[in-house]
Design a protein around this motif. Structure first.
Motif, PDB file in Angstrom:
ATOM      1  N   GLU A 198      29.765  51.267  40.594  1.00  0.00           N
ATOM      2  CA  GLU A 198      29.574  52.227  39.501  1.00  0.00           C
ATOM      3  C   GLU A 198      29.270  51.486  38.199  1.00  0.00           C
ATOM      4  O   GLU A 198      29.784  50.388  37.964  1.00  0.00           O
ATOM      5  N   GLU A 248      41.073  48.726  39.375  1.00  0.00           N
ATOM      6  CA  GLU A 248      39.863  49.344  39.918  1.00  0.00           C
ATOM      7  C   GLU A 248      38.628  48.563  39.498  1.00  0.00           C
ATOM      8  O   GLU A 248      37.622  48.530  40.195  1.00  0.00           O
ATOM      9  N   ASP A 254      44.386  51.818  37.396  1.00  0.00           N
ATOM     10  CA  ASP A 254      43.039  52.331  37.132  1.00  0.00           C
ATOM     11  C   ASP A 254      42.975  52.425  35.612  1.00  0.00           C
ATOM     12  O   ASP A 254      43.570  53.338  35.026  1.00  0.00           O
ATOM     13  N   ASP A 314      40.595  56.469  34.023  1.00  0.00           N
ATOM     14  CA  ASP A 314      40.261  57.426  35.090  1.00  0.00           C
ATOM     15  C   ASP A 314      39.515  58.607  34.469  1.00  0.00           C
ATOM     16  O   ASP A 314      39.899  59.116  33.424  1.00  0.00           O
ATOM     17  N   GLY A 315      38.411  58.994  35.134  1.00  0.00           N
ATOM     18  CA  GLY A 315      37.612  60.104  34.607  1.00  0.00           C
ATOM     19  C   GLY A 315      36.459  59.597  33.765  1.00  0.00           C
ATOM     20  O   GLY A 315      36.003  60.250  32.833  1.00  0.00           O
ATOM     21  N   TYR A 319      39.141  72.684  37.520  1.00  0.00           N
ATOM     22  CA  TYR A 319      38.665  71.342  37.875  1.00  0.00           C
ATOM     23  C   TYR A 319      38.056  70.663  36.650  1.00  0.00           C
ATOM     24  O   TYR A 319      37.066  71.141  36.105  1.00  0.00           O
ATOM     25  N   LEU A 362      40.847  62.977  37.639  1.00  0.00           N
ATOM     26  CA  LEU A 362      41.993  63.169  38.530  1.00  0.00           C
ATOM     27  C   LEU A 362      43.286  63.286  37.746  1.00  0.00           C
ATOM     28  O   LEU A 362      44.091  64.204  37.958  1.00  0.00           O
ATOM     29  N   PHE A 379      45.529  69.810  44.164  1.00  0.00           N
ATOM     30  CA  PHE A 379      44.284  69.086  43.913  1.00  0.00           C
ATOM     31  C   PHE A 379      43.832  68.508  45.248  1.00  0.00           C
ATOM     32  O   PHE A 379      44.656  67.958  46.003  1.00  0.00           O
ATOM     33  N   TYR A 409      40.658  66.153  47.177  1.00  0.00           N
ATOM     34  CA  TYR A 409      39.374  65.479  47.237  1.00  0.00           C
ATOM     35  C   TYR A 409      39.164  65.041  48.691  1.00  0.00           C
ATOM     36  O   TYR A 409      39.565  63.944  49.087  1.00  0.00           O
ATOM     37  N   LEU A 432      38.498  58.865  46.586  1.00  0.00           N
ATOM     38  CA  LEU A 432      39.539  58.335  45.699  1.00  0.00           C
ATOM     39  C   LEU A 432      40.237  57.129  46.327  1.00  0.00           C
ATOM     40  O   LEU A 432      40.328  57.007  47.551  1.00  0.00           O
ATOM     41  N   GLU A 465      45.064  54.922  42.557  1.00  0.00           N
ATOM     42  CA  GLU A 465      44.927  56.349  42.180  1.00  0.00           C
ATOM     43  C   GLU A 465      45.904  57.185  43.008  1.00  0.00           C
ATOM     44  O   GLU A 465      46.840  57.765  42.476  1.00  0.00           O
TER      45      GLU A 465
HETATM   46  P1  AHG Z   1      37.179  56.896  37.871  1.00  0.00           P
HETATM   47  O1  AHG Z   1      36.630  57.398  36.587  1.00  0.00           O
HETATM   48  O2  AHG Z   1      38.403  56.026  37.690  1.00  0.00           O
HETATM   49  O3  AHG Z   1      36.126  56.258  38.738  1.00  0.00           O
HETATM   50  O4  AHG Z   1      37.736  58.151  38.686  1.00  0.00           O
HETATM   51  C1  AHG Z   1      36.944  59.270  38.800  1.00  0.00           C
HETATM   52  C2  AHG Z   1      37.470  60.128  39.918  1.00  0.00           C
HETATM   53  C3  AHG Z   1      38.610  61.031  39.500  1.00  0.00           C
HETATM   54  O5  AHG Z   1      39.049  60.817  38.190  1.00  0.00           O
HETATM   55  C4  AHG Z   1      38.051  62.415  39.614  1.00  0.00           C
HETATM   56  O6  AHG Z   1      38.972  63.318  40.172  1.00  0.00           O
HETATM   57  C5  AHG Z   1      36.872  62.247  40.544  1.00  0.00           C
HETATM   58  O7  AHG Z   1      36.402  60.929  40.362  1.00  0.00           O
HETATM   59  C6  AHG Z   1      35.779  63.209  40.209  1.00  0.00           C
HETATM   60  O8  AHG Z   1      34.789  63.019  41.196  1.00  0.00           O
HETATM   61  P2  AHG Z   1      33.558  64.053  41.262  1.00  0.00           P
HETATM   62  O9  AHG Z   1      32.798  63.871  39.991  1.00  0.00           O
HETATM   63  O10 AHG Z   1      32.812  63.607  42.503  1.00  0.00           O
HETATM   64  O11 AHG Z   1      34.136  65.443  41.415  1.00  0.00           O
END
Ligand code: AHG
Ligand code: MN
Ligand code: MN
Length: 343
Positions: A65, A94, A116, A119-120, A244, A248, A262, A264, A278, A283
């Motif tokens: 990423e 992470e 992590d 996150d998000g 949503y 996370l 929740f 995934y 995840l 996480e």
């Molecule tokens: P991160 O930003 O640490 O990579 O985590 C992102 C995760 C988590 O925070 C969230 O629930 C999920 O990715 C969302 O994924 P989608 O966009 O595929 O729904």
């Protein structure tokens, strides 16, 4: 006026510490160092639109990423806060491919921090809540540098876990296994003050959190379960609400306070090669530790998250986490599907 007596995080941890007679204050020092990093990250997040901290770097992490500037900032702040306290023997993040050693010039301790840092990340530039997730283990190897086996412990071996949500306020939630407590940052004094003592998750929720856009990638049991949530619930006479956020930690925090589930699930478009998203170590495991300490559950759908034996630092797992009634019901749908029974 404050709605609770003024209890700082430091005071709370010291009081918790008395419950661990053999503790030498190591955990207190670890949390003090960690919360310094959280305060700094909170400060940057809260002025992100004004300073050159938004957007992407030109790097890619082990997850493949793009690393956002705030990902890198949070990673760097946590590492620099934790590398010299003499409490940790290694860390895992992470954002870093291998375990992170403590620099040679610093003393090695008896704990491991997995985290992590942010996150998000997809929400960073959109002013939507993001957070940090962390877990703490005691080492299993003798003194000196920590090893991969110190990190790849089952989640049930964690001695503490927590998260921070950088949202409308900055809240830190942590547990050492006995009770889950929330602290809200008062930036004017730079203290985390107890705001949510003894959090307990409601046994049954009224909402679910899942990325419905992935519906066609799910297994039949998951599809049937989510369709079921849209029917009128006998108890509430209404279907579950969908909540949503896409972070996370923020979705989890809301469900912890109000109840809910929740999920995934894995991408099962290739049933022979299901792809969960995840990550287990930093996480799913810390949040599973917290939700169980608050009276909830966390499962892969077929196995308790905290029982999963990690085999790789960045391994991924399907995750269903939240109110016990709802996690159990999801697992029943999967079990019926796997038994070939009508679901
Ligand atoms: P991160 O930003 O640490 O990579 O985590 C992102 C995760 C988590 O925070 C969230 O629930 C999920 O990715 C969302 O994924 P989608 O966009 O595929 O729904
Ligand atoms: Mn994450
Ligand atoms: Mn992240």
């Amino acid at each position: 006026m404050f709605n609770t007596k003024l209890v700082t995080l430091n005071r709370h941890i010291l009081e918790e510490q008395t419950a661990f007679p053999d503790a030498k204050g190591d955990f207190t020092s670890l949390m003090m160092d960690l919360t310094l990093a959280f305060k700094i990250i909170s400060r940057e997040v809260n002025k992100a639109g004004l300073v050159e901290i938004l957007g992407a770097t030109d790097e890619e992490n082990i997850q493949g990423e793009t690393v956002m500037k705030l990902d890198a900032f949070a990673q760097d702040r946590i590492f620099k806060a934790m590398d010299h306290g003499g409490i940790l023997c290694c860390m895992a993040s992470e954002e870093v491919e291998h375990i992170i050693p403590i620099p040679p010039k610093f003393t090695k301790g008896n704990y491991i921090l997995v985290f992590d840092p942010l996150d998000g990340s997809s929400n960073i530039d959109k002013n939507v809540s993001i957070g940090t997730i962390f877990g703490v283990f005691r080492r299993v190897t003798p003194a000196g540098d920590g090893k991969l086996e110190d990190v790849l412990q089952q989640g049930c071996k964690q001695v503490a876990a927590g998260y921070v949500v950088y949202g409308s306020s900055t809240i830190l939630v942590y547990s050492t296994g006995s009770g889950v407590h929330g602290f809200t940052l008062d930036p004017s004094v730079g203290e985390f003050l107890l705001s949510h003592p003894d959090i307990r998750i409601p046994h049954k929720g009224k909402s679910y959190s899942v990325n419905e856009g992935n519906f066609n990638t799910w297994d039949e049991g998951t599809k049937a379960y989510v369709q079921h949530l849209k029917e009128v619930d006998k108890e509430t006479q209404r279907p579950y609400g969908l909540r949503y956020i896409g972070s996370l930690v923020a979705d989890f925090h809301r469900n912890l306070l109000t109840g809910g589930v929740f999920l995934y699930p894995s991408n099962c478009t290739d049933p022979k090669n299901p792809k969960p998203k995840l990550r287990l170590v930093y996480e799913a495991n810390p949040l599973a530790f917290l939700v169980e300490a608050a009276g909830g559950k966390a499962s892969t759908g077929t196995q308790r998250i905290l029982d999963v034996q990690p085999t790789a630092l960045h391994q991924r797992v399907p995750l269903v986490i939240g109110s016990t009634y709802d996690v159990d019901q999801y697992c029943q749908f999967l079990a019926r599907q796997q038994a070939g029974a009508p679901i």
